[in-house]
Design a protein around this motif. Structure first.
Motif, PDB file in Angstrom:
ATOM      1  N   PRO A 183      46.778 -46.195  61.462  1.00  0.00           N
ATOM      2  CA  PRO A 183      46.852 -45.820  62.880  1.00  0.00           C
ATOM      3  C   PRO A 183      47.565 -44.479  63.088  1.00  0.00           C
ATOM      4  O   PRO A 183      48.546 -44.172  62.420  1.00  0.00           O
ATOM      5  CB  PRO A 183      47.653 -46.963  63.508  1.00  0.00           C
ATOM      6  N   ILE A 184      47.043 -43.707  64.038  1.00  0.00           N
ATOM      7  CA  ILE A 184      47.545 -42.373  64.331  1.00  0.00           C
ATOM      8  C   ILE A 184      48.171 -42.355  65.721  1.00  0.00           C
ATOM      9  O   ILE A 184      47.572 -42.836  66.680  1.00  0.00           O
ATOM     10  CB  ILE A 184      46.397 -41.345  64.292  1.00  0.00           C
TER      11      ILE A 184
ATOM     12  N   ASP B  99      40.411 -39.541  70.612  1.00  0.00           N
ATOM     13  CA  ASP B  99      40.460 -40.078  71.975  1.00  0.00           C
ATOM     14  C   ASP B  99      41.184 -41.417  71.907  1.00  0.00           C
ATOM     15  O   ASP B  99      41.718 -41.790  70.864  1.00  0.00           O
ATOM     16  CB  ASP B  99      39.060 -40.188  72.591  1.00  0.00           C
ATOM     17  N   ASP B 100      41.193 -42.134  73.017  1.00  0.00           N
ATOM     18  CA  ASP B 100      41.929 -43.397  73.057  1.00  0.00           C
ATOM     19  C   ASP B 100      41.297 -44.495  72.209  1.00  0.00           C
ATOM     20  O   ASP B 100      41.918 -45.531  71.999  1.00  0.00           O
ATOM     21  CB  ASP B 100      42.073 -43.870  74.506  1.00  0.00           C
TER      22      ASP B 100
ATOM     23  N   ALA C  41      45.676 -51.524  66.713  1.00  0.00           N
ATOM     24  CA  ALA C  41      45.970 -50.389  65.833  1.00  0.00           C
ATOM     25  C   ALA C  41      44.935 -50.294  64.717  1.00  0.00           C
ATOM     26  O   ALA C  41      44.434 -49.206  64.410  1.00  0.00           O
ATOM     27  CB  ALA C  41      47.377 -50.523  65.256  1.00  0.00           C
ATOM     28  N   ALA C  42      44.582 -51.421  64.133  1.00  0.00           N
ATOM     29  CA  ALA C  42      43.569 -51.436  63.063  1.00  0.00           C
ATOM     30  C   ALA C  42      42.201 -51.031  63.604  1.00  0.00           C
ATOM     31  O   ALA C  42      41.448 -50.315  62.929  1.00  0.00           O
ATOM     32  CB  ALA C  42      43.512 -52.811  62.412  1.00  0.00           C
ATOM     33  N   ARG C  43      41.877 -51.476  64.816  1.00  0.00           N
ATOM     34  CA  ARG C  43      40.588 -51.112  65.422  1.00  0.00           C
ATOM     35  C   ARG C  43      40.497 -49.596  65.605  1.00  0.00           C
ATOM     36  O   ARG C  43      39.501 -48.971  65.269  1.00  0.00           O
ATOM     37  CB  ARG C  43      40.414 -51.825  66.761  1.00  0.00           C
ATOM     38  N   ARG C  44      41.571 -48.993  66.126  1.00  0.00           N
ATOM     39  CA  ARG C  44      41.571 -47.544  66.334  1.00  0.00           C
ATOM     40  C   ARG C  44      41.529 -46.797  65.003  1.00  0.00           C
ATOM     41  O   ARG C  44      40.843 -45.782  64.869  1.00  0.00           O
ATOM     42  CB  ARG C  44      42.787 -47.117  67.149  1.00  0.00           C
TER      43      ARG C  44
ATOM     44  N   ASP D 138      40.193 -47.839  62.202  1.00  0.00           N
ATOM     45  CA  ASP D 138      38.823 -47.962  61.686  1.00  0.00           C
ATOM     46  C   ASP D 138      37.879 -47.018  62.416  1.00  0.00           C
ATOM     47  O   ASP D 138      37.002 -46.410  61.804  1.00  0.00           O
ATOM     48  CB  ASP D 138      38.321 -49.406  61.821  1.00  0.00           C
ATOM     49  N   ALA D 139      38.055 -46.886  63.736  1.00  0.00           N
ATOM     50  CA  ALA D 139      37.211 -45.969  64.520  1.00  0.00           C
ATOM     51  C   ALA D 139      37.460 -44.523  64.095  1.00  0.00           C
ATOM     52  O   ALA D 139      36.525 -43.716  64.012  1.00  0.00           O
ATOM     53  CB  ALA D 139      37.480 -46.152  66.016  1.00  0.00           C
ATOM     54  N   ALA D 140      38.707 -44.181  63.816  1.00  0.00           N
ATOM     55  CA  ALA D 140      39.031 -42.823  63.364  1.00  0.00           C
ATOM     56  C   ALA D 140      38.393 -42.556  62.005  1.00  0.00           C
ATOM     57  O   ALA D 140      37.841 -41.477  61.768  1.00  0.00           O
ATOM     58  CB  ALA D 140      40.541 -42.635  63.287  1.00  0.00           C
ATOM     59  N   ARG D 141      38.449 -43.547  61.126  1.00  0.00           N
ATOM     60  CA  ARG D 141      37.843 -43.375  59.797  1.00  0.00           C
ATOM     61  C   ARG D 141      36.336 -43.166  59.916  1.00  0.00           C
ATOM     62  O   ARG D 141      35.762 -42.338  59.226  1.00  0.00           O
ATOM     63  CB  ARG D 141      38.136 -44.580  58.917  1.00  0.00           C
ATOM     64  N   ALA D 142      35.691 -43.878  60.802  1.00  0.00           N
ATOM     65  CA  ALA D 142      34.250 -43.682  61.004  1.00  0.00           C
ATOM     66  C   ALA D 142      33.968 -42.319  61.633  1.00  0.00           C
ATOM     67  O   ALA D 142      33.022 -41.626  61.239  1.00  0.00           O
ATOM     68  CB  ALA D 142      33.695 -44.803  61.874  1.00  0.00           C
ATOM     69  N   ALA D 143      34.790 -41.923  62.600  1.00  0.00           N
ATOM     70  CA  ALA D 143      34.574 -40.656  63.306  1.00  0.00           C
ATOM     71  C   ALA D 143      34.772 -39.444  62.414  1.00  0.00           C
ATOM     72  O   ALA D 143      34.133 -38.402  62.617  1.00  0.00           O
ATOM     73  CB  ALA D 143      35.499 -40.570  64.522  1.00  0.00           C
TER      74      ALA D 143
END
Length: 141
Positions: free
Chosen positions: A63-64, A77-78, A106-109, A111-116
């Motif tokens: 998490p960032i 983004d959020d 936190a894990a969801r965000r 994971d989304a950052a890693r995909a992005a």
């Protein structure tokens, strides 16, 4: 410098001297959260800076917590990070607390950052530049 940064910090806060490039990924992945507290006030930095560590952070799956400034907002983004007001230590601490209080979010965000971050690889950048140059050539520019 590390000792000065650690002065007054809780015992679980670690500071490290410079490390070898090949050790960075392992260190990032071992963190609970990663901080990117860029300051506001320098318009060039606010608009035009995308630090390499941002992309390393995104690829880590950690998490960032990052300052909500235009240059970082172009990438994050959020849904991919906990964005906090810049130049505000209390907001930074609250961002860390928020991420650690809701590990599922936190894990969801993360994971989304890693995909992005896949859209920002060196290959994708080169592909974008090549397409830009091809388009300009087709347009006679």
């Amino acid at each position: 410098e590390c000792a000065e940064l650690k002065n007054g910090a809780p015992k679980q806060v670690m500071t490290l001297p410079r490390v070898r490039r090949e050790d960075i990924a392992k260190l990032l992945c071992s963190a609970d959260v990663l901080l990117l507290p860029n300051k506001s006030g320098d318009s060039a930095s606010e608009r035009d800076t995308s630090p390499m560590k941002l992309f390393e952070y995104m690829a880590s799956g950690v998490p960032i917590i990052a300052s909500d400034i235009p240059s970082l907002r172009e990438i994050l983004d959020d849904s991919t990070a906990f964005l906090i007001p810049p130049n505000d230590p209390r907001a930074l601490a609250e961002g860390v607390s928020k991420a650690l209080a809701d590990l599922t979010e936190a894990a969801r965000r993360a994971d989304a950052a890693r995909a992005a971050v896949e859209a920002y690889t060196w290959d994708k950048r080169a592909e974008g530049m090549l397409n830009f140059l091809k388009q300009r050539r087709r347009n006679g520019l």
